[in-house]
Design a protein around this motif. Structure first.
Motif, PDB file in Angstrom:
ATOM      1  N   HIS A 102       9.101  -0.132   4.575  1.00 20.50           N
ATOM      2  CA  HIS A 102       8.060   0.202   5.706  1.00 20.50           C
ATOM      3  C   HIS A 102       6.762   0.388   5.330  1.00 20.50           C
ATOM      4  O   HIS A 102       6.411   1.312   4.591  1.00 20.50           O
ATOM      5  CB  HIS A 102       8.533   1.062   6.704  1.00 20.50           C
ATOM      6  N   ILE A 103       5.657  -0.372   5.679  1.00 20.05           N
ATOM      7  CA  ILE A 103       4.302  -0.041   5.519  1.00 20.05           C
ATOM      8  C   ILE A 103       3.607   0.100   6.802  1.00 20.05           C
ATOM      9  O   ILE A 103       3.530  -0.925   7.593  1.00 20.05           O
ATOM     10  CB  ILE A 103       3.646  -1.229   4.636  1.00 20.05           C
ATOM     11  N   ASP A 104       3.021   1.375   6.927  1.00 21.86           N
ATOM     12  CA  ASP A 104       2.443   1.833   8.273  1.00 21.86           C
ATOM     13  C   ASP A 104       3.481   1.454   9.406  1.00 21.86           C
ATOM     14  O   ASP A 104       3.004   0.681  10.478  1.00 21.86           O
ATOM     15  CB  ASP A 104       1.004   0.995   8.305  1.00 21.86           C
ATOM     16  N   GLY A 105       4.866   1.581   9.235  1.00 18.17           N
ATOM     17  CA  GLY A 105       5.607   1.162  10.456  1.00 18.17           C
ATOM     18  C   GLY A 105       6.113  -0.199  10.439  1.00 18.17           C
ATOM     19  O   GLY A 105       7.112  -0.546  11.285  1.00 18.17           O
ATOM     20  N   THR A 106       5.813  -1.015   9.625  1.00 15.80           N
ATOM     21  CA  THR A 106       6.229  -2.368   9.674  1.00 15.80           C
ATOM     22  C   THR A 106       7.010  -2.839   8.394  1.00 15.80           C
ATOM     23  O   THR A 106       6.686  -2.506   7.479  1.00 15.80           O
ATOM     24  CB  THR A 106       4.700  -3.309   9.718  1.00 15.80           C
ATOM     25  N   PRO A 107       8.158  -3.462   8.800  1.00 15.61           N
ATOM     26  CA  PRO A 107       9.066  -3.882   7.680  1.00 15.61           C
ATOM     27  C   PRO A 107       8.104  -5.140   6.766  1.00 15.61           C
ATOM     28  O   PRO A 107       7.595  -6.001   7.292  1.00 15.61           O
ATOM     29  CB  PRO A 107      10.323  -4.581   8.269  1.00 15.61           C
ATOM     30  N   VAL A 108       8.251  -4.856   5.463  1.00 15.60           N
ATOM     31  CA  VAL A 108       7.620  -5.813   4.572  1.00 15.60           C
ATOM     32  C   VAL A 108       8.467  -5.896   3.318  1.00 15.60           C
ATOM     33  O   VAL A 108       8.995  -5.066   2.651  1.00 15.60           O
ATOM     34  CB  VAL A 108       6.139  -5.267   4.209  1.00 15.60           C
ATOM     35  N   ARG A 109       8.129  -7.238   3.041  1.00 21.43           N
ATOM     36  CA  ARG A 109       8.981  -7.518   1.400  1.00 21.43           C
ATOM     37  C   ARG A 109       8.203  -6.971   0.445  1.00 21.43           C
ATOM     38  O   ARG A 109       6.833  -7.557  -0.002  1.00 21.43           O
ATOM     39  CB  ARG A 109       9.199  -9.021   1.373  1.00 21.43           C
ATOM     40  N   SER A 110       8.693  -5.939  -0.530  1.00 16.78           N
ATOM     41  CA  SER A 110       7.701  -5.301  -1.296  1.00 16.78           C
ATOM     42  C   SER A 110       7.628  -6.114  -2.635  1.00 16.78           C
ATOM     43  O   SER A 110       6.650  -5.642  -3.340  1.00 16.78           O
ATOM     44  CB  SER A 110       8.261  -3.887  -1.663  1.00 16.78           C
ATOM     45  N   CYS A 111       8.326  -6.915  -2.800  1.00 18.33           N
ATOM     46  CA  CYS A 111       8.134  -7.968  -3.887  1.00 18.33           C
ATOM     47  C   CYS A 111       7.117  -8.536  -4.089  1.00 18.33           C
ATOM     48  O   CYS A 111       6.788  -9.270  -5.226  1.00 18.33           O
ATOM     49  CB  CYS A 111       9.552  -8.697  -4.043  1.00 18.33           C
ATOM     50  N   VAL A 112       6.284  -8.974  -3.027  1.00 18.93           N
ATOM     51  CA  VAL A 112       5.116  -9.726  -2.960  1.00 18.93           C
ATOM     52  C   VAL A 112       3.975  -8.984  -2.355  1.00 18.93           C
ATOM     53  O   VAL A 112       2.765  -9.695  -2.488  1.00 18.93           O
ATOM     54  CB  VAL A 112       5.260 -11.163  -2.205  1.00 18.93           C
ATOM     55  N   VAL A 113       3.851  -7.663  -2.260  1.00 18.19           N
ATOM     56  CA  VAL A 113       2.789  -7.077  -2.118  1.00 18.19           C
ATOM     57  C   VAL A 113       2.030  -6.449  -3.305  1.00 18.19           C
ATOM     58  O   VAL A 113       2.872  -5.370  -4.019  1.00 18.19           O
ATOM     59  CB  VAL A 113       3.048  -5.910  -0.897  1.00 18.19           C
ATOM     60  N   PRO A 114       0.955  -6.658  -3.416  1.00 17.37           N
ATOM     61  CA  PRO A 114       0.423  -6.094  -4.707  1.00 17.37           C
ATOM     62  C   PRO A 114      -0.145  -4.513  -4.524  1.00 17.37           C
ATOM     63  O   PRO A 114      -0.305  -4.411  -3.226  1.00 17.37           O
ATOM     64  CB  PRO A 114      -1.081  -6.826  -4.924  1.00 17.37           C
ATOM     65  N   ILE A 115       0.204  -3.765  -5.600  1.00 13.18           N
ATOM     66  CA  ILE A 115       0.072  -2.311  -5.427  1.00 13.18           C
ATOM     67  C   ILE A 115      -1.526  -2.200  -5.059  1.00 13.18           C
ATOM     68  O   ILE A 115      -1.807  -1.136  -4.202  1.00 13.18           O
ATOM     69  CB  ILE A 115       0.127  -1.689  -6.692  1.00 13.18           C
ATOM     70  N   SER A 116      -2.375  -2.974  -5.317  1.00  8.86           N
ATOM     71  CA  SER A 116      -3.855  -2.511  -5.022  1.00  8.86           C
ATOM     72  C   SER A 116      -4.201  -2.734  -3.553  1.00  8.86           C
ATOM     73  O   SER A 116      -5.243  -2.128  -3.055  1.00  8.86           O
ATOM     74  CB  SER A 116      -4.982  -3.969  -5.789  1.00  8.86           C
TER      75      SER A 116
END
Length: 154
Positions: free
Chosen positions: A51-65
């Motif tokens: 969860h990113i800010d409460g939304t389910p997100v696929r962490s494999c494609v989200v850049p750390i930046s």
């Protein structure tokens, strides 16, 4: 390499990584939180869902930046003792077979129930369609989400 201040599971931490490093690898390799799984690397299977800010997100494609200032919750952040209502329902229904996809499934289910406390079966199917279970435990997943659903106030 740059330093990023992240809030993961309610804790602030600083990590050093290349700007394009996927969040998944920071979670697993840097922070040693192994509940979030690598499945496909292209945001198609759902094993890496957080969860990113409460939304389910696929962490494999989200850049750390892009994660500074965001609240990130992994499977470990749902409950210190593994007793979140969705986790309890998963155990009660005996959902997992191999279990590999289950943290992503649970994270998607929690986000659904946060949005729709008592979802219809259609709501569940729609919310969970992006999470792949190679073992085919989909009927048990639906049953567990229904069990975890909050009763409506009368």
């Amino acid at each position: 390499m740059a330093n990023y201040l992240l809030t993961i599971n309610g804790q602030q931490t600083s990590v050093e990584a290349d700007a394009d490093t996927p969040l998944l690898w920071v979670i697993r390799d840097t922070l040693k939180l192994y509940g979030t799984k690598y499945g496909c690397g292209i945001a198609q299977c759902g094993a890496c869902t957080v969860h990113i800010d409460g939304t389910p997100v696929r962490s494999c494609v989200v850049p750390i930046s892009r994660m500074e200032g965001k609240k990130i919750i992994t499977i470990e952040g749902l409950s210190k003792t593994g007793d979140h209502p969705v986790q309890e329902a998963w155990k009660s229904i005996d959902v997992p077979q191999c279990g590999y996809c289950q943290s992503g499934q649970i994270m998607s289910a929690v986000a659904l129930l946060d949005r729709i406390p008592v979802p219809s079966e259609e709501d569940i199917q729609r919310a969970m369609k992006g999470n792949i279970c190679r073992c085919g435990t989909y009927p048990r997943i639906v049953k567990a989400i229904q069990q975890a659903a909050k009763p409506q106030d009368s």
